[in-house]
Design a protein around this motif. Structure first.
Motif, PDB file in Angstrom:
ATOM      1  N   ALA A  19       0.832  -1.207   0.000  1.00  0.00           N
ATOM      2  CA  ALA A  19       0.000   0.000   0.000  1.00  0.00           C
ATOM      3  C   ALA A  19       0.864   1.254   0.000  1.00  0.00           C
ATOM      4  N   MET A  20       1.958   1.231   0.742  1.00  0.00           N
ATOM      5  CA  MET A  20       2.863   2.388   0.771  1.00  0.00           C
ATOM      6  C   MET A  20       3.513   2.603  -0.601  1.00  0.00           C
ATOM      7  N   ARG A  21       3.839   1.528  -1.302  1.00  0.00           N
ATOM      8  CA  ARG A  21       4.417   1.660  -2.649  1.00  0.00           C
ATOM      9  C   ARG A  21       3.395   2.256  -3.609  1.00  0.00           C
ATOM     10  N   VAL A  22       2.159   1.777  -3.523  1.00  0.00           N
ATOM     11  CA  VAL A  22       1.102   2.305  -4.390  1.00  0.00           C
ATOM     12  C   VAL A  22       0.858   3.776  -4.069  1.00  0.00           C
ATOM     13  N   LEU A  23       0.837   4.117  -2.794  1.00  0.00           N
ATOM     14  CA  LEU A  23       0.650   5.504  -2.387  1.00  0.00           C
ATOM     15  C   LEU A  23       1.755   6.388  -2.957  1.00  0.00           C
ATOM     16  N   ALA A  24       2.987   5.937  -2.864  1.00  0.00           N
ATOM     17  CA  ALA A  24       4.109   6.730  -3.382  1.00  0.00           C
ATOM     18  C   ALA A  24       4.003   6.930  -4.890  1.00  0.00           C
ATOM     19  N   GLU A  25       3.496   5.931  -5.580  1.00  0.00           N
ATOM     20  CA  GLU A  25       3.398   5.995  -7.034  1.00  0.00           C
ATOM     21  C   GLU A  25       2.161   6.744  -7.518  1.00  0.00           C
ATOM     22  N   SER A  26       1.025   6.536  -6.840  1.00  0.00           N
ATOM     23  CA  SER A  26      -0.256   7.017  -7.371  1.00  0.00           C
ATOM     24  C   SER A  26      -1.018   7.966  -6.460  1.00  0.00           C
ATOM     25  N   GLY A  27      -0.547   8.171  -5.228  1.00  0.00           N
ATOM     26  CA  GLY A  27      -1.270   9.020  -4.294  1.00  0.00           C
ATOM     27  C   GLY A  27      -2.547   8.362  -3.804  1.00  0.00           C
ATOM     28  N   LEU A  28      -3.282   9.069  -2.985  1.00  0.00           N
ATOM     29  CA  LEU A  28      -4.516   8.524  -2.419  1.00  0.00           C
ATOM     30  C   LEU A  28      -5.547   8.157  -3.484  1.00  0.00           C
ATOM     31  N   PRO A  29      -5.715   8.942  -4.547  1.00  0.00           N
ATOM     32  CA  PRO A  29      -6.704   8.547  -5.560  1.00  0.00           C
ATOM     33  C   PRO A  29      -6.420   7.178  -6.184  1.00  0.00           C
ATOM     34  N   GLY A  30      -5.161   6.783  -6.260  1.00  0.00           N
ATOM     35  CA  GLY A  30      -4.809   5.498  -6.851  1.00  0.00           C
ATOM     36  C   GLY A  30      -4.678   4.369  -5.856  1.00  0.00           C
ATOM     37  N   LEU A  82       6.160  15.963  13.068  1.00  0.00           N
ATOM     38  CA  LEU A  82       4.928  15.409  12.497  1.00  0.00           C
ATOM     39  C   LEU A  82       4.736  15.932  11.078  1.00  0.00           C
ATOM     40  N   ARG A  83       4.929  17.214  10.892  1.00  0.00           N
ATOM     41  CA  ARG A  83       4.786  17.791   9.544  1.00  0.00           C
ATOM     42  C   ARG A  83       5.750  17.123   8.571  1.00  0.00           C
ATOM     43  N   ASP A  84       6.989  16.919   9.000  1.00  0.00           N
ATOM     44  CA  ASP A  84       7.975  16.274   8.136  1.00  0.00           C
ATOM     45  C   ASP A  84       7.524  14.872   7.734  1.00  0.00           C
ATOM     46  N   ARG A  85       6.952  14.125   8.685  1.00  0.00           N
ATOM     47  CA  ARG A  85       6.469  12.773   8.384  1.00  0.00           C
ATOM     48  C   ARG A  85       5.329  12.829   7.367  1.00  0.00           C
ATOM     49  N   LEU A  86       4.422  13.770   7.548  1.00  0.00           N
ATOM     50  CA  LEU A  86       3.285  13.887   6.628  1.00  0.00           C
ATOM     51  C   LEU A  86       3.759  14.286   5.234  1.00  0.00           C
ATOM     52  N   LEU A  87       4.683  15.233   5.157  1.00  0.00           N
ATOM     53  CA  LEU A  87       5.183  15.697   3.866  1.00  0.00           C
ATOM     54  C   LEU A  87       6.007  14.644   3.139  1.00  0.00           C
ATOM     55  N   ALA A  88       6.545  13.685   3.872  1.00  0.00           N
ATOM     56  CA  ALA A  88       7.372  12.647   3.256  1.00  0.00           C
ATOM     57  C   ALA A  88       6.553  11.654   2.437  1.00  0.00           C
ATOM     58  N   GLY A  92      -0.117  12.363   2.590  1.00  0.00           N
ATOM     59  CA  GLY A  92       0.035  11.896   3.969  1.00  0.00           C
ATOM     60  C   GLY A  92      -0.915  12.562   4.943  1.00  0.00           C
ATOM     61  N   ALA A  93      -1.095  13.867   4.832  1.00  0.00           N
ATOM     62  CA  ALA A  93      -1.965  14.591   5.768  1.00  0.00           C
ATOM     63  C   ALA A  93      -3.415  14.150   5.609  1.00  0.00           C
ATOM     64  N   GLU A  94      -3.859  13.952   4.386  1.00  0.00           N
ATOM     65  CA  GLU A  94      -5.251  13.551   4.157  1.00  0.00           C
ATOM     66  C   GLU A  94      -5.522  12.152   4.715  1.00  0.00           C
ATOM     67  N   ILE A  95      -4.606  11.234   4.501  1.00  0.00           N
ATOM     68  CA  ILE A  95      -4.792   9.863   4.992  1.00  0.00           C
ATOM     69  C   ILE A  95      -4.798   9.840   6.520  1.00  0.00           C
ATOM     70  N   VAL A  96      -3.838  10.519   7.127  1.00  0.00           N
ATOM     71  CA  VAL A  96      -3.750  10.550   8.589  1.00  0.00           C
ATOM     72  C   VAL A  96      -4.960  11.263   9.177  1.00  0.00           C
ATOM     73  N   SER A  97      -5.386  12.352   8.570  1.00  0.00           N
ATOM     74  CA  SER A  97      -6.554  13.083   9.053  1.00  0.00           C
ATOM     75  C   SER A  97      -7.792  12.193   9.070  1.00  0.00           C
ATOM     76  N   SER A  98      -7.983  11.430   8.017  1.00  0.00           N
ATOM     77  CA  SER A  98      -9.134  10.537   7.931  1.00  0.00           C
ATOM     78  C   SER A  98      -9.092   9.475   9.029  1.00  0.00           C
ATOM     79  N   SER A  99      -7.935   8.875   9.229  1.00  0.00           N
ATOM     80  CA  SER A  99      -7.815   7.843  10.263  1.00  0.00           C
ATOM     81  C   SER A  99      -8.040   8.418  11.652  1.00  0.00           C
ATOM     82  N   LEU A 100      -7.535   9.629  11.900  1.00  0.00           N
ATOM     83  CA  LEU A 100      -7.770  10.282  13.195  1.00  0.00           C
ATOM     84  C   LEU A 100      -9.248  10.594  13.388  1.00  0.00           C
ATOM     85  N   ALA A 101      -9.879  11.132  12.353  1.00  0.00           N
ATOM     86  CA  ALA A 101     -11.290  11.511  12.452  1.00  0.00           C
ATOM     87  C   ALA A 101     -12.176  10.311  12.749  1.00  0.00           C
TER      88      ALA A 101
END
Length: 193
Positions: A19-30, A82-88, A92-101
């Motif tokens: 999933a992390m590889r797909v995310l890196a390649e295609s982002g959340l939409p992919g 935290l910002r650095d982790r999300l930007l990496a 990242g921010a959208e996925i983490v935000s959804s899981s937190l919510a």
């Protein structure tokens, strides 16, 4: 396709890594269950052996994005980490935000922020509010930043215009200035408590 069940060939960590590889390649939409299954060369149904639904998988991806407890102990350093982790990670921010919510992620940075706020002199309740405020600031700012970056890559935004231009049109990053205001407010609230 291999006839060995996916559960025998892949564990949860392998599914999250795919999933992390797909995310890196295609982002959340992919980041679809189909695309992750293709990455692992398994049927989509095999993913459900390890994760009951996509939200559970996204929570595991979120945990991978945010990582373990930060080494920093100061509120501003924890927030920057935290910002650095999300930007990496793309989106990242959208996925983490959804899981937190959805209450599916225990955020180590939030726990560290609660501790830092208590050590600054806030009550337990005040420390919780401070940590939540800083977390929401970091995720919100970073989400906005990542959306702008994505829009500029696909041509939906002018890449020559900064996310937050100053009056002369020069590039600047207001994250640190905003964070300093939030942290100053947290520290000032100690006197009120």
């Amino acid at each position: 396709m291999n006839a060995t069940p996916a559960s025998a060939r892949n564990d949860k960590a392998a599914v999250v890594a795919a999933a992390m590889r797909v995310l890196a390649e295609s982002g959340l939409p992919g980041l679809s269950m189909r695309r992750i299954a293709d990455e692992l060369d398994v049927q989509v149904s095999a993913l459900y052996w390890h994760f009951p639904n996509k939200q559970a998988l996204l929570a595991a991806v979120s945990a991978q994005i945010v990582g373990a407890a930060p080494a920093a102990t100061e509120m501003d350093a924890i927030a920057r980490g935290l910002r650095d982790r999300l930007l990496a990670h793309q989106d990242g921010a959208e996925i983490v935000s959804s899981s937190l919510a959805l209450g599916r992620l225990d955020l180590p940075a939030r726990t560290a922020l609660v501790t830092a706020a208590r050590e600054a002199g806030l009550t337990d309740a005040g420390a919780e509010v401070a940590a939540n405020t800083i977390v929401h600031y970091v995720i919100g700012y970073t989400f906005h930043e990542q959306q702008w970056l994505h829009a500029s890559v696909v041509g939906a935004a002018d890449a020559s215009v900064d996310l937050v231009p100053d009056r002369a049109g020069e590039r600047r990053d207001d994250f640190d200035a905003g964070l300093a205001m939030v942290v100053a407010g947290v520290r000032a609230s100690v006197a009120v408590n």
